[in-house]
Scaffold this motif. Structure first.
Motif, PDB file in Angstrom:
ATOM      1  N   ASP A 194       0.834  -1.206   0.000  1.00  8.18           N
ATOM      2  CA  ASP A 194       0.000   0.000   0.000  1.00  8.18           C
ATOM      3  C   ASP A 194       0.873   1.263   0.000  1.00  8.18           C
ATOM      4  OD1 ASP A 194      -2.235  -1.611   0.056  1.00  8.18           O
ATOM      5  OD2 ASP A 194      -2.571  -1.398   2.218  1.00  8.18           O
ATOM      6  N   TYR A 195       1.954   1.209   0.769  1.00 16.41           N
ATOM      7  CA  TYR A 195       2.870   2.360   0.816  1.00 16.41           C
ATOM      8  C   TYR A 195       3.532   2.578  -0.543  1.00 16.41           C
ATOM      9  CZ  TYR A 195       6.949   5.201   1.921  1.00 16.41           C
ATOM     10  OH  TYR A 195       7.907   6.193   1.913  1.00 16.41           O
ATOM     11  N   ASN A 196       3.995   1.504  -1.158  1.00 18.32           N
ATOM     12  CA  ASN A 196       4.635   1.623  -2.471  1.00 18.32           C
ATOM     13  C   ASN A 196       3.667   2.160  -3.527  1.00 18.32           C
ATOM     14  OD1 ASN A 196       7.108   0.668  -1.543  1.00 18.32           O
ATOM     15  ND2 ASN A 196       6.583  -1.466  -1.952  1.00 18.32           N
ATOM     16  N   LYS A 197       2.406   1.770  -3.408  1.00 16.91           N
ATOM     17  CA  LYS A 197       1.388   2.282  -4.332  1.00 16.91           C
ATOM     18  C   LYS A 197       1.196   3.781  -4.120  1.00 16.91           C
ATOM     19  CE  LYS A 197      -3.434   1.632  -5.749  1.00 16.91           C
ATOM     20  NZ  LYS A 197      -4.713   0.929  -5.481  1.00 16.91           N
ATOM     21  N   LEU A 198       1.183   4.207  -2.858  1.00 18.82           N
ATOM     22  CA  LEU A 198       1.071   5.628  -2.544  1.00 18.82           C
ATOM     23  C   LEU A 198       2.227   6.415  -3.164  1.00 18.82           C
ATOM     24  CD1 LEU A 198      -0.135   8.016  -0.812  1.00 18.82           C
ATOM     25  CD2 LEU A 198       1.436   7.290   0.991  1.00 18.82           C
ATOM     26  N   ILE A 199       3.451   5.894  -3.028  1.00 18.78           N
ATOM     27  CA  ILE A 199       4.628   6.547  -3.599  1.00 18.78           C
ATOM     28  C   ILE A 199       4.502   6.649  -5.120  1.00 18.78           C
ATOM     29  CG2 ILE A 199       7.085   6.234  -4.076  1.00 18.78           C
ATOM     30  CD1 ILE A 199       6.686   7.269  -1.302  1.00 18.78           C
ATOM     31  N   GLU A 200       4.115   5.562  -5.745  1.00 20.53           N
ATOM     32  CA  GLU A 200       3.985   5.530  -7.203  1.00 20.53           C
ATOM     33  C   GLU A 200       2.951   6.542  -7.703  1.00 20.53           C
ATOM     34  OE1 GLU A 200       2.737   2.296 -10.697  1.00 20.53           O
ATOM     35  OE2 GLU A 200       3.163   1.604  -8.658  1.00 20.53           O
ATOM     36  N   GLU A 201       1.804   6.580  -7.027  1.00 18.19           N
ATOM     37  CA  GLU A 201       0.736   7.493  -7.446  1.00 18.19           C
ATOM     38  C   GLU A 201       1.110   8.953  -7.202  1.00 18.19           C
ATOM     39  OE1 GLU A 201      -3.039   4.433  -6.780  1.00 18.19           O
ATOM     40  OE2 GLU A 201      -2.609   5.996  -5.289  1.00 18.19           O
ATOM     41  N   ALA A 202       1.765   9.229  -6.064  1.00 14.74           N
ATOM     42  CA  ALA A 202       2.175  10.598  -5.758  1.00 14.74           C
ATOM     43  C   ALA A 202       3.231  11.073  -6.746  1.00 14.74           C
ATOM     44  CB  ALA A 202       2.709  10.680  -4.339  1.00 14.74           C
ATOM     45  N   SER A 203       4.173  10.200  -7.081  1.00 19.15           N
ATOM     46  CA  SER A 203       5.216  10.555  -8.042  1.00 19.15           C
ATOM     47  C   SER A 203       4.612  10.892  -9.407  1.00 19.15           C
ATOM     48  CB  SER A 203       6.209   9.404  -8.176  1.00 19.15           C
ATOM     49  OG  SER A 203       7.239   9.727  -9.077  1.00 19.15           O
ATOM     50  N   ALA A 204       3.593  10.133  -9.806  1.00 20.27           N
ATOM     51  CA  ALA A 204       2.921  10.389 -11.084  1.00 20.27           C
ATOM     52  C   ALA A 204       2.218  11.738 -11.060  1.00 20.27           C
ATOM     53  CB  ALA A 204       1.937   9.268 -11.383  1.00 20.27           C
ATOM     54  N   ARG A 205       1.587  12.062  -9.941  1.00 24.13           N
ATOM     55  CA  ARG A 205       0.887  13.348  -9.835  1.00 24.13           C
ATOM     56  C   ARG A 205       1.881  14.518  -9.856  1.00 24.13           C
ATOM     57  NH1 ARG A 205      -2.485  10.310  -6.200  1.00 24.13           N
ATOM     58  NH2 ARG A 205      -1.194  10.935  -4.421  1.00 24.13           N
ATOM     59  N   LEU A 206       3.034  14.337  -9.235  1.00 28.55           N
ATOM     60  CA  LEU A 206       4.040  15.398  -9.176  1.00 28.55           C
ATOM     61  C   LEU A 206       4.674  15.644 -10.542  1.00 28.55           C
ATOM     62  CD1 LEU A 206       5.603  14.329  -5.789  1.00 28.55           C
ATOM     63  CD2 LEU A 206       4.640  16.594  -6.242  1.00 28.55           C
ATOM     64  N   GLY A 207       4.803  14.601 -11.331  1.00 26.25           N
ATOM     65  CA  GLY A 207       5.305  14.740 -12.698  1.00 26.25           C
ATOM     66  C   GLY A 207       6.663  15.402 -12.774  1.00 26.25           C
ATOM     67  N   ASP A 208       6.766  16.412 -13.638  1.00 30.45           N
ATOM     68  CA  ASP A 208       8.046  17.084 -13.878  1.00 30.45           C
ATOM     69  C   ASP A 208       8.538  17.893 -12.681  1.00 30.45           C
ATOM     70  OD1 ASP A 208       8.263  16.031 -16.381  1.00 30.45           O
ATOM     71  OD2 ASP A 208       7.512  17.823 -17.422  1.00 30.45           O
ATOM     72  N   LYS A 209       7.687  18.104 -11.692  1.00 26.29           N
ATOM     73  CA  LYS A 209       8.113  18.852 -10.507  1.00 26.29           C
ATOM     74  C   LYS A 209       9.224  18.116  -9.751  1.00 26.29           C
ATOM     75  CE  LYS A 209       3.763  21.333  -9.862  1.00 26.29           C
ATOM     76  NZ  LYS A 209       2.612  21.622  -8.960  1.00 26.29           N
ATOM     77  N   THR A 210       9.319  16.802  -9.956  1.00 26.55           N
ATOM     78  CA  THR A 210      10.369  16.042  -9.275  1.00 26.55           C
ATOM     79  C   THR A 210      11.757  16.375  -9.830  1.00 26.55           C
ATOM     80  OG1 THR A 210      10.100  14.165 -10.789  1.00 26.55           O
ATOM     81  CG2 THR A 210       8.826  14.127  -8.744  1.00 26.55           C
ATOM     82  N   LYS A 211      11.798  17.109 -10.945  1.00 26.49           N
ATOM     83  CA  LYS A 211      13.089  17.516 -11.517  1.00 26.49           C
ATOM     84  C   LYS A 211      13.683  18.710 -10.770  1.00 26.49           C
ATOM     85  CE  LYS A 211      11.916  15.873 -16.160  1.00 26.49           C
ATOM     86  NZ  LYS A 211      11.679  16.258 -17.573  1.00 26.49           N
ATOM     87  N   LEU A 212      12.851  19.379  -9.960  1.00 24.64           N
ATOM     88  CA  LEU A 212      13.354  20.502  -9.171  1.00 24.64           C
ATOM     89  C   LEU A 212      14.325  19.981  -8.118  1.00 24.64           C
ATOM     90  CD1 LEU A 212       9.985  22.413  -8.670  1.00 24.64           C
ATOM     91  CD2 LEU A 212      11.902  23.127 -10.102  1.00 24.64           C
ATOM     92  N   GLU A 213      15.410  20.700  -7.911  1.00 26.56           N
ATOM     93  CA  GLU A 213      16.440  20.263  -6.969  1.00 26.56           C
ATOM     94  C   GLU A 213      16.061  20.682  -5.553  1.00 26.56           C
ATOM     95  OE1 GLU A 213      20.201  21.715  -8.336  1.00 26.56           O
ATOM     96  OE2 GLU A 213      20.292  20.258  -9.971  1.00 26.56           O
ATOM     97  N   VAL A 214      15.913  19.681  -4.701  1.00 24.03           N
ATOM     98  CA  VAL A 214      15.452  19.903  -3.332  1.00 24.03           C
ATOM     99  C   VAL A 214      16.636  19.916  -2.367  1.00 24.03           C
ATOM    100  CG1 VAL A 214      14.081  18.955  -1.434  1.00 24.03           C
ATOM    101  CG2 VAL A 214      13.207  18.876  -3.783  1.00 24.03           C
ATOM    102  N   SER A 215      16.596  20.868  -1.441  1.00 26.33           N
ATOM    103  CA  SER A 215      17.592  20.960  -0.378  1.00 26.33           C
ATOM    104  C   SER A 215      16.912  20.675   0.961  1.00 26.33           C
ATOM    105  CB  SER A 215      18.221  22.356  -0.366  1.00 26.33           C
ATOM    106  OG  SER A 215      19.177  22.468   0.673  1.00 26.33           O
ATOM    107  N   LEU A 216      17.629  19.989   1.850  1.00 27.79           N
ATOM    108  CA  LEU A 216      17.105  19.643   3.169  1.00 27.79           C
ATOM    109  C   LEU A 216      18.037  20.169   4.256  1.00 27.79           C
ATOM    110  CD1 LEU A 216      15.983  15.884   3.040  1.00 27.79           C
ATOM    111  CD2 LEU A 216      14.495  17.859   3.426  1.00 27.79           C
ATOM    112  N   ALA A 217      17.471  20.678   5.349  1.00 26.89           N
ATOM    113  CA  ALA A 217      18.301  21.148   6.455  1.00 26.89           C
ATOM    114  C   ALA A 217      17.590  20.938   7.781  1.00 26.89           C
ATOM    115  CB  ALA A 217      18.648  22.618   6.276  1.00 26.89           C
TER     116      ALA A 217
END
Length: 322
Positions: A176-199
């Motif tokens: 179920d978790y993997n399905k959530l990840i897959e579906e969320a990634s599809a919805r985000l689309g090209d936005k996942t190409k943005l470079e994310v910083s964490l602090a």
């Protein structure tokens, strides 16, 4: 008279036979007790070696906040759990499921006396926190420890599910978790190409977070790009205020590790991000710097928090253009 005598003899024989039959049944019953269920023993290999666990444990003590979320996701309520790092005593996102569970200290100092009083069937913890007291824990009940926390949520979940004898249920939760990840990634689309910083900010200091931490792993599962400075298979590194420009990127997510009732970490974040060096960062000029929930993004580290983190990411990226 002869007939009467004959009837008396017959009745006596019948009575005797009936009596002997009853006694035979009692004897047979006493010699053949009802069969009892035999609990299957399983050998669990974990960070401290091997532990034999019988059947399906019913009374569980859990010594990590990540482990607490594992149990709750599996529909299991522990009898005792270490308190959350933030909250009194539980994180807000799980406290409605924690009623009646005894607090047994925290991850670094679990109370052995309280644990023993609960008479658990199984103790679940982690080597990175409880290695020094493993023998004492194992003397109380069979104890299974993960190697680490943070970036190993999935592996730890699978180990605990195996120790709890609920592997099939565990596989379903992870599916179920993997399905959530897959579906969320599809919805985000090209936005996942943005470079994310964490602090992460603490009182008077900060860390730049790489890929091998809880939030970093979830971002990676979703397919997000990381900044060049943070695209490392490592955990984190402490930085000074003068080095804050290493946090620049398309989007910055930062969390402040304030203890309950404190704001010292958040105050440090505000001070450092208001510094002229930080104000010149692209991420601040574009207004793409976000303070996020520390419990969800960092300290809880469990599968319930991971799902909430995914929802958080989608919420923030609704207004961000690729």
């Amino acid at each position: 008279m002869l007939v009467s005598a004959f009837m008396i003899i017959v009745l006596t024989i019948i009575s005797a036979c009936g009596s002997n039959g009853a006694n035979s049944d009692k004897t047979a019953n006493s010699q053949t007790p009802a069969p009892t269920a035999v609990e299957e023993s399983r050998t669990i290999t974990h960070a401290m070696g091997e532990t034999v666990v019988k059947g399906t444990p019913a009374k569980i003590v859990v010594l990590t906040t990540q482990g607490t979320e594992t149990l709750l996701a599996l529909g299991i309520k522990p009898v005792g759990a270490v308190q959350s790092w933030i909250g009194d005593p539980w994180y807000d996102h799980i406290k409605d499921q924690m009623e009646g569970i005894e607090v047994i200290g925290d991850e670094t100092q679990p109370n052995l006396e309280l644990i023993a009083n609960l008479q658990p069937d199984l103790i679940l913890g982690t080597k990175v926190r409880q290695e020094a007291i493993y023998d004492q824990l194992n003397a109380i009940a069979p104890t299974v420890l993960t190697e680490n926390l943070g970036d190993s949520m999935i592996e730890n979940f699978e180990l605990y599910a195996k120790a709890l004898n609920v592997e099939e249920k565990g596989q379903q939760v992870l599916a179920d978790y993997n399905k959530l990840i897959e579906e969320a990634s599809a919805r985000l689309g090209d936005k996942t190409k943005l470079e994310v910083s964490l602090a992460r900010f603490q009182a008077g200091k900060a860390r730049t977070y790489y890929k091998q931490n809880f939030a970093g792993v979830v971002l990676d599962q979703l397919g997000f790009a990381r900044t060049e400075a943070q695209n490392k298979e490592e955990f984190a590194e402490e930085i000074t205020k003068e080095q804050i420009s290493v946090l620049d990127g398309d989007v910055l997510f930062y969390f402040a590790s304030d203890r309950s009732g404190e704001t010292t970490a958040s105050d440090t974040a505000k001070e450092w991000l208001a510094d002229p060096i930080a104000q010149n960062m692209k991420v601040n000029k574009n207004g793409q710097s976000y303070q996020v929930d520390e419990a969800i993004w960092n300290s809880s580290g469990g599968i319930i928090a991971a799902k909430l983190l995914v929802a958080d990411i989608e919420k923030y990226f609704e207004t961000i253009k690729p």
